[in-house]
Write a protein that holds these residues in place. Structure first.
Motif, PDB file in Angstrom:
ATOM      1  N   PHE A 532       0.590  -1.329  -0.295  1.00 27.40           N
ATOM      2  CA  PHE A 532      -0.116  -0.161   0.114  1.00 27.40           C
ATOM      3  C   PHE A 532       0.880   1.238  -0.216  1.00 27.40           C
ATOM      4  N   ALA A 533       2.487   0.783  -0.015  1.00 24.92           N
ATOM      5  CA  ALA A 533       3.024   2.348  -0.843  1.00 24.92           C
ATOM      6  C   ALA A 533       2.579   3.088  -1.435  1.00 24.92           C
ATOM      7  N   PRO A 534       3.117   3.500  -1.664  1.00 28.42           N
ATOM      8  CA  PRO A 534       2.578   4.746  -3.128  1.00 28.42           C
ATOM      9  C   PRO A 534       3.118   3.885  -4.623  1.00 28.42           C
ATOM     10  N   GLU A 535       4.349   4.290  -3.650  1.00 22.45           N
ATOM     11  CA  GLU A 535       5.310   3.264  -5.403  1.00 22.45           C
ATOM     12  C   GLU A 535       5.033   2.465  -5.663  1.00 22.45           C
ATOM     13  N   ALA A 536       4.651   0.908  -4.353  1.00 20.56           N
ATOM     14  CA  ALA A 536       4.513   0.222  -4.375  1.00 20.56           C
ATOM     15  C   ALA A 536       2.577  -0.175  -5.343  1.00 20.56           C
ATOM     16  N   GLU A 537       1.817   0.755  -5.039  1.00 20.78           N
ATOM     17  CA  GLU A 537       0.348   0.735  -5.584  1.00 20.78           C
ATOM     18  C   GLU A 537       0.888   1.094  -6.812  1.00 20.78           C
ATOM     19  N   ALA A 538       1.272   1.882  -7.520  1.00 17.61           N
ATOM     20  CA  ALA A 538       1.546   2.321  -8.615  1.00 17.61           C
ATOM     21  C   ALA A 538       1.744   1.162  -9.484  1.00 17.61           C
ATOM     22  N   PHE A 539       2.788   0.771  -8.954  1.00 16.79           N
ATOM     23  CA  PHE A 539       3.554  -0.933  -9.914  1.00 16.79           C
ATOM     24  C   PHE A 539       2.548  -1.573  -9.722  1.00 16.79           C
ATOM     25  N   LEU A 540       1.922  -1.906  -8.766  1.00 10.46           N
ATOM     26  CA  LEU A 540       1.075  -2.801  -8.966  1.00 10.46           C
ATOM     27  C   LEU A 540      -0.583  -2.966 -10.182  1.00 10.46           C
ATOM     28  N   LYS A 541      -0.593  -1.645  -9.487  1.00  7.95           N
ATOM     29  CA  LYS A 541      -1.445  -1.408 -10.791  1.00  7.95           C
ATOM     30  C   LYS A 541      -1.358  -0.697 -12.229  1.00  7.95           C
ATOM     31  N   ALA A 542       0.163  -0.761 -12.019  1.00  9.68           N
ATOM     32  CA  ALA A 542       0.355  -0.567 -13.609  1.00  9.68           C
ATOM     33  C   ALA A 542       0.548  -2.100 -14.146  1.00  9.68           C
ATOM     34  N   ILE A 543       1.069  -3.297 -13.715  1.00  8.16           N
ATOM     35  CA  ILE A 543       1.478  -4.164 -13.559  1.00  8.16           C
ATOM     36  C   ILE A 543      -0.341  -5.475 -14.311  1.00  8.16           C
ATOM     37  N   SER A 544      -1.092  -4.727 -13.284  1.00  6.76           N
ATOM     38  CA  SER A 544      -2.807  -4.902 -12.996  1.00  6.76           C
ATOM     39  C   SER A 544      -3.215  -4.210 -14.791  1.00  6.76           C
TER      40      SER A 544
END
Length: 869
Positions: A532-544
């Motif tokens: 849920f860290a901002p950079e991790a959230e952005a990465f996971l959304k991009a993968i999704s």
């Protein structure tokens, strides 16, 4: 005709349409304009000013607020609220129970009502069933709230009080139901304002209860209890029982004969009271090696000494009590002469009698604070709930909480196919049929979720599948995070998962699996990065989204390699392909291995399939040996099936059997509702008392010095009035007034009245006597204030009030516990137990209040505060 009538009386449909007209459509009309707002936090705080400074209500600003919240969701976490989610948010704001199917996004729906109600700046709580869901909800929705300029917190059991204060001071706080309840109870045991963890001004303003049926119905039969070892060690009662044998009983002062009482203590049989003389106080201090019997450190000892003398002098074996063959002290009813097992004298008197008799002192642990979930959540200014299954319990929600249920339409139509139950005569026949069904569906490649009602059944089912050579996972609830991970992947093709009825709550089963969840776990476990860290959230959304920018975003995170990104992209691609495959095969298949006592639990299991318009199917397998059927089904149906000689390899399909199952469930639900309602009725008696005590306590803890002084003076005045009513009753001639008893009681509590001319009261009217005595006590109080100083006296008053209230309340809780346990026996005497309970509980409470006021008065005038002996 029936369809027309149903439409006429379908209030749920009308309510939904009204919300669409008054809220959803206006919010949609604002969407394009809201998307142009650059600073959402600034716009949202402008709405807060309209509420706090402009006097507007939340209903006045709900449309622009919902529009901003929806836009915040889109910008921060990539989720835009569906129209039906806006309906759910409105229902939660209105304090209703929102029933939403699995997969409809209850977490996102809650953000609407929480953010809106946070505009009042009084604190909002999102209550979950476990720490894992509270943490995930707070982290997942935190980005949305912060985008709106709101603060979000998480209260867990491992936090220190100061840390909890910070979390509850946030606009929105995520917390489990048990931790929240215990925080409330602990706050009402706090000894200082600094020890409070909930907000002092608005501790319980607004709450949304997730899985509301689980918390407010399933768990409602078990009250929250804080218990601990009794502060008075049992061996101290034995010590006091021996010590008083060294004291000498005296006679009270008698006008014209002697001006001082004799001996170490005197007895007042009329009111079963004990008064220590100055000689007795000195002797006790010497025997116990303490400088001051009325010092803060010795408060318990003074109380125990008094109770030990009362037990010795005023309570007699075979009269007020008996000792049975098991060595238990049993009270004897003074009116009927019957023994009253289960009842105990309060205020430590029962323990003192046990010590006197030399028997074991029972209940060395005592309840320190308790409340039921029903009464706790009714303390909120407003609360709402959400769950996938609530409509079947709407009557209970209305009767107990005054909340109706609004069924929220699904975003996409439910296309799940729910098959008729298959009923067998024996469990063995049923299990064999389950295995056969699993084999057939598993061969197709579809995922299967098998729901069981117990761990034992899970193990039996697992053994059967092992025999059939079917690979599977068995879900247990020991590790909540692991539970969520297994459930999140239960939608992959060919997966077979066995879960108890409690499993999987709070986590969707997505067809093809949940790659984002798996990758998030990998980030946390392998790299120590919160998903849920901002950079991790952005990465996971991009993968999704299969965004080509995923590689660039991933490499910005320390520890992530190109190989990790490549594996993540492949996992997402596999998940998408598997999702399509499972959809084509028919979706998730649900198998219920038995019907639960509650239809809600069955519906929860069924609801795991068919999320967001996905295909799916469900079927329940039942046998006449199942507990539900064996205990509650109609025997005629069972016997008839037996006479028909039903083959256990062929399921019974008959409307009569289906009806028997439904009636059995309805019968159990009614019984359980009755149990919870009875518990609530008993707790309501305690609730009124608890509200009185906690309100008094909070006033003392948080009120200004002048209010504390006023409370103290009020208690002292009540004590004086009580003594006057006892010894100088207005319905007796003056010559029959017990002036000596009044003198003994008053001087015992207020030594400064030693020189007061009590005999002269006989020539006064009751009103004049009251004025004179109250005036003398007021003068003594003023002298006490001058002796200690106003600041010291207020500190003394606050300390004495809190300590005395707590001690007497704990003793009262113990007495109420015992009364509750034994009250059922009154039914044998043709008396209504609940009526008896209310009557006795009220008397016990009134006695406690009288004793409390007496003790407060005594300590205020006797205690040497801040001084050494």
């Amino acid at each position: 005709m029936f369809r027309v009538l149903n439409q006429m009386f379908d209030t749920n449909k009308r309510d939904v349409e009204r919300i669409f007209k008054t809220i959803v459509n206006p919010v949609n009309a604002l969407e394009e304009e809201t998307m142009k707002v650059e600073n959402l936090a600034e716009a949202f705080m402008a709405l807060r000013r309209r509420v706090l400074e402009g006097g507007e209500s939340l209903d006045d600003v709900i449309v622009p607020a919902f529009a901003l919240i929806r836009e915040a969701g889109r910008r921060s976490i990539g989720k835009r609220h569906y129209d039906v989610q806006l309906v759910g948010g409105a229902a939660l704001h209105q304090g209703r129970i929102a029933e939403m199917k699995t997969g409809e996004g209850k977490t996102l729906v809650a953000s609407l009502a929480l953010s809106l109600n946070a505009l009042e700046a009084k604190g909002c709580h999102l209550v979950t069933v476990n720490d894992y869901l509270a943490r995930v909800g707070q982290e997942e929705m935190g980005l949305l709230y912060r985008t709106l300029g709101l603060t979000v917190g998480l209260s867990t059991r491992d936090l220190q009080p100061m840390q909890k204060q910070e979390q509850y001071a946030c606009d929105i706080t995520y917390v489990t139901n048990s931790e929240l309840g215990f925080d409330y109870l602990r706050d009402n045991m706090a000894q200082s304002r600094e020890a409070l963890v909930l907000r002092a001004d608005h501790p319980l303003h607004y709450a949304i209860v997730d899985e509301v049926d689980s918390i407010l119905i399933d768990e409602a039969r078990t009250p929250l209890i804080i218990s601990g070892a009794a502060e008075k060690a049992t061996d101290q009662y034995y010590v006091m029982a021996k010590l008083i044998k060294r004291l000498q009983k005296g006679e009270p002062a008698e006008p014209g004969v002697r001006t001082e009482p004799t001996g170490d203590y005197t007895i007042e049989e009329k009111n079963k009271a004990v008064h220590l003389t100055e000689q007795g106080i000195s002797k006790i201090e010497r025997l116990l090696s303490i400088p001051d019997l009325y010092s803060p450190e010795a408060m318990d000892k003074a109380h125990m000494i008094t109770q030990a003398i009362r037990a010795q002098e005023l309570y007699h074996r075979e009269k007020e009590y008996i000792v049975n063959a098991e060595g238990e002290v049993i009270i004897v009813d003074e009116f009927t002469g019957r023994s009253m097992p289960g009842r105990r004298f309060g205020e430590g008197l029962h323990q003192a009698i046990e010590a006197k008799e030399g028997v074991k002192i029972e209940n060395e642990n005592q309840t320190l604070a308790t409340i039921t979930y029903q009464n706790f959540f009714r303390l909120y200014d407003k609360f709402a709930g959400m769950t996938g299954t609530a409509k079947t319990e709407e009557k209970e929600f209305l009767d107990i909480y005054g909340s109706d249920v609004l069924v929220i339409p699904t975003n996409r139509p439910v296309v799940r196919k729910d098959a008729e139950d298959q009923v067998f005569m024996t469990r063995e026949g049923k299990y064999n049929a389950v295995v056969k069904d699993v084999q057939e569906v598993h061969a197709q490649g579809r995922p299967i979720l098998i729901g069981t009602a117990s761990i034992v059944t899970s193990e039996q089912m697992s053994a059967k599948l092992n025999e059939a050579g079917i690979p599977h996972s068995v879900l247990n609830a020991k590790f909540e995070a692991q539970e969520a991970a297994i459930i999140a992947q239960a939608g992959r093709s060919g997966t077979v998962t066995i879960a108890t009825n409690m499993a999987g709550r709070g986590t969707d089963i997505k067809l093809g699996g949940d790659a984002e969840f798996v990758l998030g776990q990998a980030l946390e476990e392998q790299l120590g990065i919160s998903r849920f860290a901002p950079e991790a959230e952005a990465f996971l959304k991009a993968i999704s989204r299969q965004d080509p920018a995923a590689l660039e975003l991933g490499l910005k995170i320390p520890g992530i390699t190109p190989q990790f990104v490549q594996q993540a992209q492949q996992l997402q691609a596999d998940t998408i392909a598997d999702h399509a495959r499972v959809q084509e095969l028919g979706g998730l298949h649900i198998i219920g291995t038995e019907r639960h006592e509650s239809r809600r639990i069955d519906n929860q299991l069924r609801g795991r399939a068919g999320r967001q318009g996905d295909p799916g199917s469900s079927r329940f397998f039942v046998s006449f040996e199942d507990d539900l059927m064996r205990l509650f089904a109609n025997e005629r149906v069972v016997n008839m099936m037996g006479r028909l000689g039903a083959d256990d390899t062929v399921p019974i399909e008959a409307k009569m059997v289906t009806g028997a199952i439904e009636k059995a469930q309805a019968r159990v639900e009614d019984r359980n509702f009755g149990t919870r309602k009875q518990l609530l009725e008993f707790d309501n008696v305690m609730s009124k008392q608890r509200d009185t005590v906690y309100a008094q306590r909070r006033e003392v803890l948080l009120g200004p010095d002048e209010d504390v002084e006023e409370s103290t003076e009020g208690m002292i005045a009540d004590f004086v009035d009580f003594q006057l009513a006892n010894f100088l009753p207005i319905d007796l001639p003056h010559e029959q007034w017990d002036i000596d008893g009044l003198r003994a009681a008053m001087v015992d509590a207020v030594p400064q009245l030693e020189g007061f001319d009590f005999d002269s009261l006989r020539s006064n009217t009751p009103s004049e006597a009251q004025d004179r005595l109250l005036g003398a006590v007021a003068d003594a109080f003023d002298a006490r204030k001058e002796e200690l100083g106003p600041t010291m006296l207020n500190s003394l008053s606050r300390y004495v009030l809190l300590q005395t209230v707590d001690q007497h309340w704990k003793e009262h809780l113990h007495g109420m516990d015992v009364l509750r346990q034994g009250i059922g026996l009154r039914g044998y005497g043709q008396r209504d137990p609940f009526t008896e309970y209310k009557f006795e509980a009220t008397n016990m409470f009134n006695d406690m209040i009288d004793n409390l006021k007496t003790e407060v008065t005594k300590y205020i005038f006797r205690m040497q505060f801040g001084q050494t002996g």
